[in-house]
Design a protein around this motif. Structure first.
Motif, PDB file in Angstrom:
ATOM      1  N   ASN A   1     -11.785  -0.753  -4.562  1.00 55.30           N
ATOM      2  CA  ASN A   1     -10.650  -2.754  -4.713  1.00 55.30           C
ATOM      3  C   ASN A   1     -11.728  -3.481  -5.006  1.00 55.30           C
TER       4      ASN A   1
ATOM      5  N   SER B   1      -0.123   3.182  -2.888  1.00 59.55           N
ATOM      6  CA  SER B   1      -1.274   4.396  -3.058  1.00 59.55           C
ATOM      7  C   SER B   1      -0.894   5.898  -2.821  1.00 59.55           C
TER       8      SER B   1
ATOM      9  N   GLU C   1      -3.172  -4.755   7.439  1.00 63.45           N
ATOM     10  CA  GLU C   1      -2.933  -6.083   5.876  1.00 63.45           C
ATOM     11  C   GLU C   1      -2.342  -7.152   6.465  1.00 63.45           C
TER      12      GLU C   1
ATOM     13  N   SER D   1       0.680  -1.098   0.105  1.00 67.58           N
ATOM     14  CA  SER D   1       0.266  -0.312   0.274  1.00 67.58           C
ATOM     15  C   SER D   1       1.129   0.802   0.341  1.00 67.58           C
TER      16      SER D   1
ATOM     17  N   SER E   1     -10.810   7.588  -7.742  1.00 68.41           N
ATOM     18  CA  SER E   1     -11.044   6.628  -7.109  1.00 68.41           C
ATOM     19  C   SER E   1     -12.571   6.302  -7.286  1.00 68.41           C
TER      20      SER E   1
ATOM     21  N   SER F   1     -13.088   0.048   5.835  1.00 68.78           N
ATOM     22  CA  SER F   1     -12.860   0.514   5.240  1.00 68.78           C
ATOM     23  C   SER F   1     -12.713   1.598   5.406  1.00 68.78           C
TER      24      SER F   1
ATOM     25  N   ARG G   1     -13.085   3.810  -1.053  1.00 70.51           N
ATOM     26  CA  ARG G   1     -11.605   3.132  -2.262  1.00 70.51           C
ATOM     27  C   ARG G   1     -12.029   1.921  -1.655  1.00 70.51           C
ATOM     28  N   GLN G   2     -12.833   1.224  -0.871  1.00 69.42           N
ATOM     29  CA  GLN G   2     -13.066   0.055  -1.023  1.00 69.42           C
ATOM     30  C   GLN G   2     -13.875  -0.624  -2.149  1.00 69.42           C
TER      31      GLN G   2
ATOM     32  N   SER H   1     -10.527  -6.417  -7.855  1.00 68.85           N
ATOM     33  CA  SER H   1     -11.485  -7.855  -7.036  1.00 68.85           C
ATOM     34  C   SER H   1     -12.205  -8.594  -8.862  1.00 68.85           C
TER      35      SER H   1
END
Length: 313
Positions: A196, A31, A66, A28, A300, A156, A192-193, A200
């Motif tokens: 992410n 980021s 993390e 991270s 984002s 998050s 942000r989540q 995925s």
């Protein structure tokens, strides 16, 4: 960060070395969004450097979080980090709690501000833990969009809310301003989540960790609410099988990224984006640093949209 770890190593050399390895191996670091405290302080005071302690504390916390997540998923890279699972567990616990608190105590700040930072750090950590606990519990049963959003805001959003609130305190913001920045951080962490989650979804279904772990995502919550009763039942049945059934993961993925589901989900992403930008305008006057925060929000949001993946499962 190096300076703080050097100070820690004076009395605790083994722990300091373990923490340093965790920080070095934490991806991270790449980021820019974890550096939110800098533009927040810049937008409020035009200064950047005083936000460095907030960023260092946040960096340590994220390294611990993390690592803890990787350990829980049996996905920690012992060779890459140069630490055993047991060593990583101890170092991550220190990153999540006592080391950041020691850094706060060492700052040349008024005692009142240090006490407020300590409370904010602890409150954010507890909120994130609550969110993570609910997250693993929610995987066992369906959750609404609102319920899943609350989980995201904690697991998050709380760390970003903590950083924004601590920075607002440093800038001398009043209670209303601190609450506003905390809310901004919470929503930004949700976005942000979502970004992410989208990353995925872009990989093959068998490689999707959220699917493999049975995570109840906002996309799944949206699909369940948007679908008819029969389709919702099918989605729920597939979700119960994803942990041990690759074919169920592939089928669930296919149903989650239809054009109709993706379009509805993207509208929700854009609603979060609008709320964040409206809140940002109410909290900070126009400036280059506010523009940088807006860039973080816009990027984002763009990284969260699903329409370009529709039908590509």
């Amino acid at each position: 960060m190096s300076s703080e770890l050097d100070r820690l190593s004076e009395d605790h050399p083994s722990l300091a070395a373990g923490v340093a390895r965790l920080v070095a191996s934490d991806g991270s670091v790449n980021s820019p969004f974890r550096l939110l405290a800098f533009p927040v302080l810049g937008a409020l005071t035009s200064a950047l450097d005083p936000a460095l302690p907030v960023v260092v504390i946040s960096r340590l916390w994220w390294a611990g979080a993390e690592t803890f997540d990787d350990l829980a998923d049996a996905d920690f890279d012992e060779d890459g980090a140069g630490l055993s699972n047991a060593q990583a567990g101890i170092a991550s616990a220190a990153c999540l709690s006592v080391v950041p608190q020691m850094i706060i105590e060492r700052q040349s700040l008024p005692d009142r501000l240090k006490a407020a930072w300590t409370w904010e750090f602890n409150a954010g950590s507890v909120a994130a833990a609550e969110g993570q606990f609910r997250d693993v519990s929610a995987a066992e049963e369906p959750g609404s969009w609102a319920a899943t959003m609350r989980i995201y805001a904690r697991k998050s959003g709380a760390p970003y809310g903590r950083d924004a609130a601590m920075t607002a305190m440093l800038a001398g913001a009043d209670d209303e301003g601190i609450r506003g920045w905390r809310m901004f951080g919470l929503l930004f962490g949700v976005l942000r989540q979502m970004a992410n989650d989208r990353a995925s979804i872009a990989v093959a279904a068998e490689e999707d960790e959220d699917l493999a772990n049975g995570t109840w995502t906002l996309l799944l919550a949206h699909a369940m609410e948007d679908a008819g009763a029969r389709e919702a039942q099918t989605l729920g049945a597939l979700h119960t099988r994803v942990k041990g059934d690759v074919s169920a993961r592939s089928e669930l993925r296919r149903r989650l990224v239809t054009a109709e589901i993706a379009a509805g989900y993207d509208r929700r992403v854009e609603a979060v984006q609008r709320k964040l930008l409206a809140l940002l305008k109410s909290l900070a006057e126009p400036s280059d640093q506010r523009d940088l925060i807006q860039w973080m929000v816009d990027v984002s949001a763009a990284d969260s949209l699903l329409s370009d993946l529709a039908g590509a499962a």
